[in-house]
Design a protein around this motif. Structure first.
Motif, short mmCIF file in Angstrom:
data_model
loop_
_atom_site.label_atom_id
_atom_site.label_comp_id
_atom_site.label_asym_id
_atom_site.label_seq_id
_atom_site.Cartn_x
_atom_site.Cartn_y
_atom_site.Cartn_z
N SER A 293 0.82 -1.22 0.00
CA SER A 293 0.00 0.00 0.00
C SER A 293 0.85 1.26 0.00
O SER A 293 0.39 2.33 -0.41
CB SER A 293 -0.94 0.00 1.22
N GLN A 294 2.10 1.14 0.44
CA GLN A 294 3.04 2.27 0.44
C GLN A 294 3.77 2.41 -0.89
O GLN A 294 4.57 3.33 -1.07
CB GLN A 294 4.07 2.11 1.57
N GLY A 295 3.52 1.51 -1.81
CA GLY A 295 4.16 1.58 -3.11
C GLY A 295 5.43 0.77 -3.22
O GLY A 295 6.13 0.84 -4.25
N VAL A 296 5.76 -0.01 -2.20
CA VAL A 296 6.94 -0.87 -2.25
C VAL A 296 6.71 -1.98 -3.27
O VAL A 296 5.63 -2.60 -3.30
CB VAL A 296 7.26 -1.47 -0.86
N GLN A 297 7.72 -2.25 -4.09
CA GLN A 297 7.58 -3.28 -5.14
C GLN A 297 8.52 -4.47 -4.94
O GLN A 297 8.27 -5.54 -5.49
CB GLN A 297 7.86 -2.66 -6.51
N HIS A 298 9.59 -4.28 -4.16
CA HIS A 298 10.59 -5.33 -3.98
C HIS A 298 10.87 -5.51 -2.49
O HIS A 298 11.15 -4.53 -1.79
CB HIS A 298 11.88 -4.97 -4.72
N VAL A 299 10.79 -6.75 -2.03
CA VAL A 299 11.03 -7.03 -0.62
C VAL A 299 12.01 -8.20 -0.48
O VAL A 299 12.00 -9.13 -1.29
CB VAL A 299 9.73 -7.36 0.16
N VAL A 300 12.83 -8.10 0.55
CA VAL A 300 13.70 -9.19 0.96
C VAL A 300 13.21 -9.67 2.31
O VAL A 300 13.14 -8.88 3.26
CB VAL A 300 15.18 -8.73 1.05
N VAL A 301 12.79 -10.92 2.39
CA VAL A 301 12.26 -11.49 3.63
C VAL A 301 13.34 -12.34 4.27
O VAL A 301 13.83 -13.31 3.67
CB VAL A 301 11.00 -12.33 3.35
N ALA A 302 13.73 -11.98 5.50
CA ALA A 302 14.86 -12.62 6.18
C ALA A 302 14.38 -13.29 7.47
O ALA A 302 14.02 -12.59 8.42
CB ALA A 302 15.94 -11.60 6.50
#
Length: 398
Positions: A293-302
């Motif tokens: 919803s904030q416009g983030v398109q790429h995430v790294v889940v650790a």
């Protein structure tokens, strides 16, 4: 949600290492090294898991014993295991870790026997300690597959060790058991997590031109358990504080290495229990939706809260969180757990050597990062209490 029991810091999908049983070398006392004196054995203590469909329900009943959870509820959880053929990856991961630890001990010329005992599945901890005594072993140092501080990730292990020793006492079996300190901020754990996150963030930036948002994930626990985590004379909330401190340190180090600001936030997975009971939040799926919803398109889940890719990782992250990311159109990269990374394995052996020197009364330098204060090897009174029932626990002052 994977099991109705909170197990915040346990061991990956099959690691590619051929599973092997550890060499215990119990046959000849004369052949045992004294490099870890006063300990004549090291035991890896883990949560355990089913290795076939017929073991799933008995395993879940053991995990939830005394909590009054009906089989109908356990059957829902069992479906998570049946999704993977009724086999948890954790025991194969433990075999791989044991093999790596044995190789590191051998590399250092340490011949001390290495054993393995689980809390909730074969090989059971009590049986392992009994066999150790039958082999002439008397002083054991325990390495647990749980890095952080709260009831389910520390004291419950201590309770299980105490229960095993109490049961064996009725058989005239006498053993001394100590354990290494909780190692969330030992460099062998914290620095490896930092390196893995940095490598993943670099890969995403090089591939997309955008620095991803980092989501550090750990096992949720009830708010009440977090509130009482840590020694009884302190303020509590040690479990969440440790994870938050490592999350901040990872972001700072990754930013310094990559030359660009890396933003990291903490989220939780594997919530269980009744909806009316507050647990640590945000849930990782809710957090992914918020980032989108904030416009983030790429995430790294650790998965920094876990030692290896056991069920909470392969179901809660690789299945459920992956489905959420795909639904949202998020580019999600999941970071490996420390698993059998050579630096992590070396760190576990360093902690074992440290504990043996401490037991001999030697002055010991205990590396710690982030936060320069290491956890004590012997837990202080009132540390991470059992909120359901008072039970004896070894390896502490209470």
């Amino acid at each position: 949600m994977t099991t109705p029991a909170a197990e915040p810091t346990e061991p990956t999908e099959p690691t590619g290492v051929e599973p092997q049983e550890p060499q215990t070398e119990l046959e000849t006392p004369e052949s045992r090294g004294e490099e870890l004196a006063p300990y004549d054995a090291v035991v890896l203590v883990s949560f355990g898991g089913p290795e076939g469909p017929d073991e799933v329900m008995p395993f879940l009943r053991r995990v939830t014993a005394g909590r009054g959870i009906p089989d109908e509820r356990l059957a829902d959880v069992a479906e998570h295991y049946h999704h993977f053929g009724g086999r948890s990856p954790i025991n194969d991961q433990n075999r791989a870790l044991l093999k790596a630890m044995r190789e590191e001990l051998d590399r250092r010329g340490i011949s001390t026997p290495l054993l393995w005992g689980n809390r909730n599945s074969e090989p059971f901890l009590t049986d392992t300690l009994r066999e150790a005594h039958q082999g002439g072993l008397t002083n054991v140092v325990a390495v647990t597959t749980s890095a952080y501080s709260c009831y389910s990730s520390c004291r419950q292990y201590r309770e299980d060790l105490a229960a095993a020793l109490e049961e064996l006492a009725f058989e005239d079996v006498s053993l001394n058991v100590h354990k290494i300190r909780q190692y969330w901020n030992h460099p062998g754990f914290a620095a490896v997590n930092t390196r893995l996150v940095t490598e993943a963030a670099r890969e995403v930036k090089e591939r997309t031109g955008v620095m991803p948002r980092v989501v550090c994930v750990t096992h949720s626990i009830p708010d009440a358990m977090d509130d009482t985590s840590g020694p009884g004379d302190e303020d509590g909330n040690l479990y969440s504080a440790q994870h938050k401190a490592l999350t901040v340190a990872i972001a700072d180090e990754a930013s310094a290495t990559l030359g660009e600001t890396v933003t990291a936030e903490l989220a939780y997975c594997s919530r269980s229990g009744p909806p009316s009971q507050p647990w640590l939040e945000p849930d990782v799926n809710d957090h992914l939706r918020e980032l989108h919803s904030q416009g983030v398109q790429h995430v790294v889940v650790a998965p920094i809260g876990f030692v290896s890719d056991h069920m909470e990782v392969v179901f809660d992250l690789d299945t459920e969180a992956r489905e959420t990311a795909d639904e949202l159109g998020l580019d999600m990269v999941r970071v490996p757990t420390v698993g059998i990374d050579p630096e992590f394995v070396s760190g576990l052996i360093d902690l074992t050597v440290e504990r043996s020197a401490e037991a001999r009364g030697q002055d010991v330098v205990k590396p710690a990062w982030p936060i320069s204060e290491p956890r004590p090897s012997t837990c202080r009174p009132g540390c991470c209490p059992n909120l359901r029932a008072a039970k004896p626990a070894c390896c502490g002052m209470d």
